[in-house]
Design an enzyme around this catalytic site. Structure first.
Site, PDB file in Angstrom:
ATOM      1  N   HIS A  94       1.084  -1.113   0.052  1.00 49.83           N
ATOM      2  CA  HIS A  94       0.065   0.060  -0.071  1.00 49.83           C
ATOM      3  C   HIS A  94       0.888   1.401  -0.117  1.00 49.83           C
ATOM      4  CE1 HIS A  94      -3.249  -2.530   1.818  1.00 49.83           C
ATOM      5  NE2 HIS A  94      -3.508  -2.666   0.622  1.00 49.83           N
ATOM      6  N   GLU A  97       1.478   3.517   3.078  1.00 53.05           N
ATOM      7  CA  GLU A  97       2.118   2.606   4.245  1.00 53.05           C
ATOM      8  C   GLU A  97       3.717   2.707   4.146  1.00 53.05           C
ATOM      9  OE1 GLU A  97      -0.200  -0.581   4.729  1.00 53.05           O
ATOM     10  OE2 GLU A  97      -2.012   0.374   4.727  1.00 53.05           O
ATOM     11  N   HIS A 227       3.139  -3.851   6.127  1.00 54.31           N
ATOM     12  CA  HIS A 227       2.365  -2.893   6.348  1.00 54.31           C
ATOM     13  C   HIS A 227       2.344  -1.764   7.483  1.00 54.31           C
ATOM     14  CE1 HIS A 227      -0.402  -4.805   3.066  1.00 54.31           C
ATOM     15  NE2 HIS A 227       0.315  -5.757   3.199  1.00 54.31           N
ATOM     16  N   GLU A 320       2.061  -5.687  10.320  1.00 50.08           N
ATOM     17  CA  GLU A 320       1.546  -4.324  10.507  1.00 50.08           C
ATOM     18  C   GLU A 320       2.456  -3.416  11.451  1.00 50.08           C
ATOM     19  OE1 GLU A 320      -1.027  -2.733   9.173  1.00 50.08           O
ATOM     20  OE2 GLU A 320      -1.957  -4.523   8.194  1.00 50.08           O
TER      21      GLU A 320
END
Length: 490
Positions: A94, A97, A227, A320
């Protein structure tokens, strides 16, 4: 009671002496790196260590024509060596990010400058082929990075997708439905679609196709995609079976995936803390031990993580790395220190389990696409439980099966050969290669069906009818043998 999983994860820190002292970076500085400065970091890393690195780009470019740039570190850069497992990190899927993008550039610099300074890095480069792609979505990053800082709130969405406004982590072939159906019906449990069929899936973006080709050409064993927006190690499956928004959806290797996720979260300085502030401030995204089953968090059909598992031999988790997707440049070094030890420890896990080479017992040639089946031996040792996810051998006959500590039965099956099995005990240790088990399969042919002197000869004329004594119905005999062994080991 002490949690045994935690013991398994923390052993490496004890054995290799904890945190190592690394050289300061000489060519890398923290700060948002656009496409051209990213390429300069990769170029400098290669030039600093040309004997252990190689720059390359995936075979397809982004929508706007930017390279999907990769750097590799190994003792034989540019070549797959049987017995050396392949590992990858993918960042910035993404585009908005950016923490993963920046910490991977820092990792590139660390590997380039510390081969002789950190024993873990020396060992990894000697025994692993490491691929790092800092940005899978360079177009999205350029879009997000072009916004003014006072428009920071827009960065939550601007640049997330690629230049065609497609979310790349929803764009991979949706193979979960096939896998879940096959679980019920007893169908195949890996490589769910022929490669070309998967590649012809309508709507695939160039970045998605580039990664699919990459996965097809390099036999990756372990991977993570990085991410931002939360702080957790997410493991498969990512998509629920019943199409609900949230439901714990186990893979057959759930224990191994939980271990892999914790091998990152417990080495991260913040991820597994019980008292940290949740990203959404409501407390509903605090994850025990810093890990979560992806589908239990929220269902993601068409994700890259599940595609790796269901179409290749690669196990992948999603990381993440923080609440702030696009932090100020001065905060990036802090993220690096939070993630450094976890990034190194996770790479070491590519050496967990069992590996080996499968060859033809008569010719010595490698056997490609043999299935390696695994059965876990129960604690009492009296029974085995099939782990319903096979892996297959590569074109050089090599295989790599990630497993947690325990006793297992391995069975190798290939059409045209007698199956072979062996018991093995896995005791994973840091900076130690996986247990090695090679298999030499005996081909089913006329020679090994000939009776030896003194053997009883089975007269099967009543079944086949009259035929000349020197003739054999080899196809029928092969069918009977495979049917027998298949029934025996199901």
């Amino acid at each position: 009671m002490v949690n045994i999983v935690h013991l398994l994860v923390f052993i490496p820190a004890i054995c290799y002496g904890g945190t190592q002292v690394s050289k300061p970076f000489s060519f890398f500085k923290f700060g948002n790196h656009d496409f051209h400065s990213l390429r300069r970091v990769l170029k400098a890393a290669h030039e600093n260590a040309p004997d252990i690195s190689k720059e390359y780009s995936l075979k397809k470019k982004s929508v706007n024509g930017l390279d999907l740039a990769v750097i590799e570190f190994s003792k034989n850069p540019g070549k797959h060596i049987p017995g050396i497992p392949e590992f990858k990190y993918v960042g910035n899927m993404h585009g908005n990010e950016v923490v993963g993008r920046e910490v991977l550039l820092a990792l590139v610099s660390l590997l380039s400058e510390n081969k002789d300074n950190d024993p873990r890095i020396s060992w990894l480069i000697e025994h692993t082929r490491i691929h790092i792609m800092p940005s899978m979505n360079p177009d999205g990053y350029e879009m997000a990075n072009g916004l003014e800082r006072d428009e920071a709130s827009k960065k939550k969405f601007n640049g997330r997708a690629n230049a065609n406004n497609v979310d790349l982590n929803r764009n991979f072939p949706k193979l979960n439905a096939i896998a879940y159906k096959n679980e019920r019906t007893g169908g195949k449990n890996n490589h769910m679609e022929p490669y070309q069929v998967a590649l012809d899936t309508p709507g695939l973006q160039p970045e998605t196709k580039a990664v699919m080709i990459w996965l097809h050409e390099i036999p990756f064993v372990l991977s993570s995609n990085l991410h931002g927006g939360d702080l957790v190690a997410n493991y498969p499956y990512d998509a629920t079976k019943d199409k609900s928004a949230h439901h714990y959806t186990k893979t057959p290797d759930d224990e191994t995936f939980r271990f892999l996720a914790e091998s990152y979260s417990l080495y991260h300085t913040e991820m597994a803390k019980k008292n940290r502030t949740p990203c959404d401030m409501s407390g509903d995204d605090l994850f025990p031990e810093g890990i979560t089953n992806g589908a239990n968090w929220y269902s993601v059909p068409g994700g890259m993580q599940d595609y790796n598992l269901l179409e290749t031999n690669c196990f992948e988790i999603t990381l993440e790395l923080g609440c702030d997707k696009f932090p100020e440049p001065e905060k990036e070094e802090e993220y690096w220190h939070q993630n450094k030890e976890a990034l190194i420890n996770y790479m070491l896990q590519v050496h967990d389990g069992v590996k080996g080479i499968v060859t033809d017992a008569e010719t010595g040639e490698p056997i490609r696409n043999a299935s390696v089946k695994v059965y876990k031996v129960t604690s009492g040792g009296d029974d085995v439980k099939y782990i319903n996810h096979d892996i297959t051998t590569n074109k050089e006959g090599d295989y790599y099966r990630l497993l947690i500590d325990g006793k297992y039965k391995l069975e190798v099956v290939k059409e045209g050969y007698l199956p072979m099995e062996e018991f093995v005990e896995v005791q994973n240790k840091p900076m130690t290669e996986a247990v090695k088990r090679d298999f030499q399969l005996t081909p089913i042919n006329r020679r090994n069906m000939e009776p030896e002197d003194g053997d009883a000869v089975f007269d099967n004329r009543a079944y086949y009818g009259e035929y000349p004594a020197e003739e054999y119905d080899v196809d029928r005999l092969r069918e009977l043998i495979l049917r027998y062994f298949g029934r025996r080991y199901q």
